[in-house]
Structures are given as C-alpha cells and as structure tokens.
Design a protein around this motif. Structure first.
Motif, mmCIF file in Angstrom:
data_model
loop_
_atom_site.group_PDB
_atom_site.id
_atom_site.type_symbol
_atom_site.label_atom_id
_atom_site.label_comp_id
_atom_site.label_asym_id
_atom_site.label_seq_id
_atom_site.Cartn_x
_atom_site.Cartn_y
_atom_site.Cartn_z
ATOM 1 N N ARG A 128 11.378 60.032 31.528
ATOM 2 C CA ARG A 128 11.320 60.040 29.646
ATOM 3 C C ARG A 128 10.404 60.719 28.792
ATOM 4 O O ARG A 128 10.776 60.698 27.777
ATOM 5 C CB ARG A 128 11.012 58.987 30.105
ATOM 6 N N VAL A 129 8.572 60.748 29.284
ATOM 7 C CA VAL A 129 8.035 61.783 28.423
ATOM 8 C C VAL A 129 7.352 62.502 28.995
ATOM 9 O O VAL A 129 6.684 63.361 28.509
ATOM 10 C CB VAL A 129 6.325 60.190 28.937
ATOM 11 N N GLN A 130 8.291 63.500 29.971
ATOM 12 C CA GLN A 130 8.504 64.961 29.816
ATOM 13 C C GLN A 130 6.878 65.379 30.725
ATOM 14 O O GLN A 130 6.164 66.574 30.146
ATOM 15 C CB GLN A 130 8.783 65.351 28.885
ATOM 16 N N LYS A 131 6.815 64.038 31.354
ATOM 17 C CA LYS A 131 4.857 64.671 32.426
ATOM 18 C C LYS A 131 5.512 65.525 33.159
ATOM 19 O O LYS A 131 5.561 64.800 34.053
ATOM 20 C CB LYS A 131 4.621 62.872 32.695
ATOM 21 N N GLY A 132 4.588 66.642 33.223
ATOM 22 C CA GLY A 132 4.794 67.723 33.490
ATOM 23 C C GLY A 132 5.438 69.310 33.826
ATOM 24 O O GLY A 132 5.473 69.076 32.712
ATOM 25 N N THR A 133 5.655 70.115 34.520
ATOM 26 C CA THR A 133 6.064 71.066 34.282
ATOM 27 C C THR A 133 7.556 71.560 34.504
ATOM 28 O O THR A 133 8.232 70.388 33.944
ATOM 29 C CB THR A 133 5.416 72.119 35.431
ATOM 30 N N LYS A 134 8.107 72.716 33.862
ATOM 31 C CA LYS A 134 9.496 72.377 33.076
ATOM 32 C C LYS A 134 10.130 72.481 34.329
ATOM 33 O O LYS A 134 11.426 72.495 34.626
ATOM 34 C CB LYS A 134 9.709 73.712 32.806
ATOM 35 N N THR A 135 9.152 73.008 35.621
ATOM 36 C CA THR A 135 10.349 72.961 36.676
ATOM 37 C C THR A 135 9.843 71.498 37.233
ATOM 38 O O THR A 135 11.312 71.156 37.925
ATOM 39 C CB THR A 135 9.524 73.807 38.034
ATOM 40 N N GLU A 136 9.637 71.054 37.227
ATOM 41 C CA GLU A 136 9.559 69.325 38.398
ATOM 42 C C GLU A 136 9.974 68.763 37.002
ATOM 43 O O GLU A 136 10.180 67.802 37.556
ATOM 44 C CB GLU A 136 7.539 68.827 37.510
ATOM 45 N N ILE A 137 9.550 68.017 35.721
ATOM 46 C CA ILE A 137 10.903 67.800 35.231
ATOM 47 C C ILE A 137 12.294 68.507 35.529
ATOM 48 O O ILE A 137 13.233 67.066 35.524
ATOM 49 C CB ILE A 137 10.897 68.154 33.266
ATOM 50 N N THR A 138 12.601 69.203 35.530
ATOM 51 C CA THR A 138 14.415 70.177 35.789
ATOM 52 C C THR A 138 14.326 68.917 37.537
ATOM 53 O O THR A 138 14.963 68.514 37.946
ATOM 54 C CB THR A 138 14.426 71.278 36.396
ATOM 55 N N LEU A 139 13.378 68.857 38.277
ATOM 56 C CA LEU A 139 13.502 68.839 40.116
ATOM 57 C C LEU A 139 13.856 67.076 39.679
ATOM 58 O O LEU A 139 14.698 66.542 39.986
ATOM 59 C CB LEU A 139 12.369 68.829 40.721
ATOM 60 N N LEU A 140 12.922 67.067 38.688
ATOM 61 C CA LEU A 140 14.310 65.336 38.388
ATOM 62 C C LEU A 140 14.761 64.890 37.796
ATOM 63 O O LEU A 140 15.528 63.862 37.933
ATOM 64 C CB LEU A 140 12.398 64.123 37.360
ATOM 65 N N GLY A 141 14.710 65.591 36.967
ATOM 66 C CA GLY A 141 16.264 65.261 35.587
ATOM 67 C C GLY A 141 17.327 65.791 37.051
ATOM 68 O O GLY A 141 18.494 65.037 36.617
ATOM 69 N N GLY A 142 17.702 66.172 37.778
ATOM 70 C CA GLY A 142 18.798 66.440 38.982
ATOM 71 C C GLY A 142 18.680 65.269 39.552
ATOM 72 O O GLY A 142 19.838 64.964 39.840
ATOM 73 N N ALA A 143 17.610 64.795 39.973
ATOM 74 C CA ALA A 143 17.379 63.768 41.378
ATOM 75 C C ALA A 143 17.781 62.482 40.384
ATOM 76 O O ALA A 143 19.221 61.547 40.715
ATOM 77 C CB ALA A 143 16.285 63.401 41.994
ATOM 78 N N LEU A 144 17.290 62.328 38.780
ATOM 79 C CA LEU A 144 18.342 60.818 38.689
ATOM 80 C C LEU A 144 19.579 61.083 38.306
ATOM 81 O O LEU A 144 20.230 60.136 38.146
ATOM 82 C CB LEU A 144 17.203 61.014 37.370
ATOM 83 N N ILE A 145 20.038 62.349 37.683
ATOM 84 C CA ILE A 145 21.532 62.287 36.809
ATOM 85 C C ILE A 145 22.219 62.284 38.424
ATOM 86 O O ILE A 145 23.321 61.213 38.538
ATOM 87 C CB ILE A 145 21.619 63.485 36.768
ATOM 88 N N TYR A 146 21.765 62.897 39.624
ATOM 89 C CA TYR A 146 22.663 61.884 41.057
ATOM 90 C C TYR A 146 22.671 60.918 41.486
ATOM 91 O O TYR A 146 23.335 60.192 41.810
ATOM 92 C CB TYR A 146 21.654 62.506 42.109
#
Length: 212
Positions: free
Chosen positions: A162-180
């Motif tokens: 939500r606060v986009q804390k991390g690198t682009k790769t980290e945010i991508t990993l987080l987003g994928g897991a959350l949507i799943y």
C-alpha cells in the motif's frame, strides 16, 4: 557398513545419527518405509537422496530437515533454488493432508504455483490489480481466521504494498501474492472447509522467502 568418503557429508551425517541413536539401517528402513538397499546406497554415496528420502530421515532421526538438505548438497544451489526446495517440502506435507480429505492434488505443483504467481504479479501493476488489492484485502482477511503468523505476514505484506515500500521487484512479488490470496477460486478453492487456505499459506511462505 562400508567406509564412507569424506566428501559424502550426507552419508557421514546419517551414519553418525544411526550410531548416536543405536539404530540399524534395517530398523531405519522399517521406520521410513525406504528399502534397506536404497538407504545403504544413499549412505555410501552411490545414490542421491531425493526430498522424500530426506524428509523421512529427518523425521525418524529427529533432526531438522534443512540439516540433511544441506548435507545432501542442496545447499550449493542458488538462493532461489533453495527457497524452491524449502517450499517443495511444505508442498509435500500439504498434498498428504489434502489426500486425507480425498481432494485432487494434481494442480498443486511448484510449476503451477510459479505460473499463477507470475500472472498475478503482472496484474498487480495494472490499475485494476492495485484497486483489487486496496479494496479487497481487508474483507478477505476477515475470512482467514483470528490473529496468527499467517495473518500477520499478510498484513505486513499489504502495508508494504500500500505504501510502496521496497524495490520494484519486491512490490511486484508482494502484489502477486496478495492478489492470489484475495481471489477465491485458486488451486484450492477457498470455500473448501479446513483446507481452502493451504495453497494461500504456501504462496505467502514462498513470497516471503523470495523477499529475503
């Protein structure tokens, strides 16, 4: 028992544990349901132990499975491969549990997990994907049960996304897991009582390992 080569760390470790616990290879065979000849070949370095072998040895010799994984040479893998190995062990446990409920487990593979995650990671970069996470996470979290380590990890992941804390790769990993997690119909439909979130737990664990 034949002389074991010094570079055969797994064989030496299993031999030590057998001596410490006064267990013969034949008795270990009965405990693990692994053929005595197979155990002998693994100890003598004539056969590579697979993850099922290591899991059974660890359980019956009362040692952490990661110790035997490293002794078997899996520790020489890349970080990503080691993470995959750890989740594969979790996956094996999950499949056994699902089998007890007579639930089909063909779809639950590491390949499918990684394929699903890749699709969701890409979707998390879209406006629709981000909106799904921001608006759908808290409602779905209510169905995950009371406070536990799984829920805490999810909340931490959501906050970071939500606060986009991390690198682009980290945010991508987080987003994928959350949507799943938010989606109801995945490899194990969430409406299946008692086991519906098992694949979500795997996804979260795998993502947390990748983030490390």
């Amino acid at each position: 028992m034949d002389e074991i080569s010094a570079d055969n760390k797994l064989g030496m470790r299993i031999k030590e544990l057998l001596q410490e616990k006064s267990i013969s290879m034949r008795h270990l065979s009965k405990l693990t349901e692994i053929d005595t000849a197979t155990i002998s070949r693994i100890i003598n370095g004539k056969r590579k132990a697979n993850l099922n072998h290591l899991e059974s040895f660890a359980k019956n010799l009362e040692v952490p499975v990661v110790d035997l994984i490293e002794a078997a040479g899996y520790g020489a893998e890349t970080t990503e491969e080691k993470n995959r190995t750890g989740v594969q062990i979790e996956l094996n446990y999950t499949k056994k549990l699902l089998a007890a409920y007579q639930i089909e487990v063909e779809k639950l593979t590491m390949e499918n997990i990684e394929r699903e995650l890749k699709v969701h990671q890409e979707y998390s970069h879209t406006d629709e994907g981000r909106k799904m996470i921001i608006t759908g996470f808290k409602e779905k979290l209510k169905k995950a049960g009371s406070a536990n380590s799984f829920v805490q990890q999810l909340e931490d992941m959501y906050h970071r996304f939500r606060v986009q804390k991390g690198t682009k790769t980290e945010i991508t990993l987080l987003g994928g897991a959350l949507i799943y997690f938010i989606l109801t119909l995945d490899m194990i439909p969430d409406y299946m009582f008692a086991v519906g979130l098992l694949d979500d737990v795997l996804i979260v664990k795998y993502t947390m390992l990748l983030l490390k």
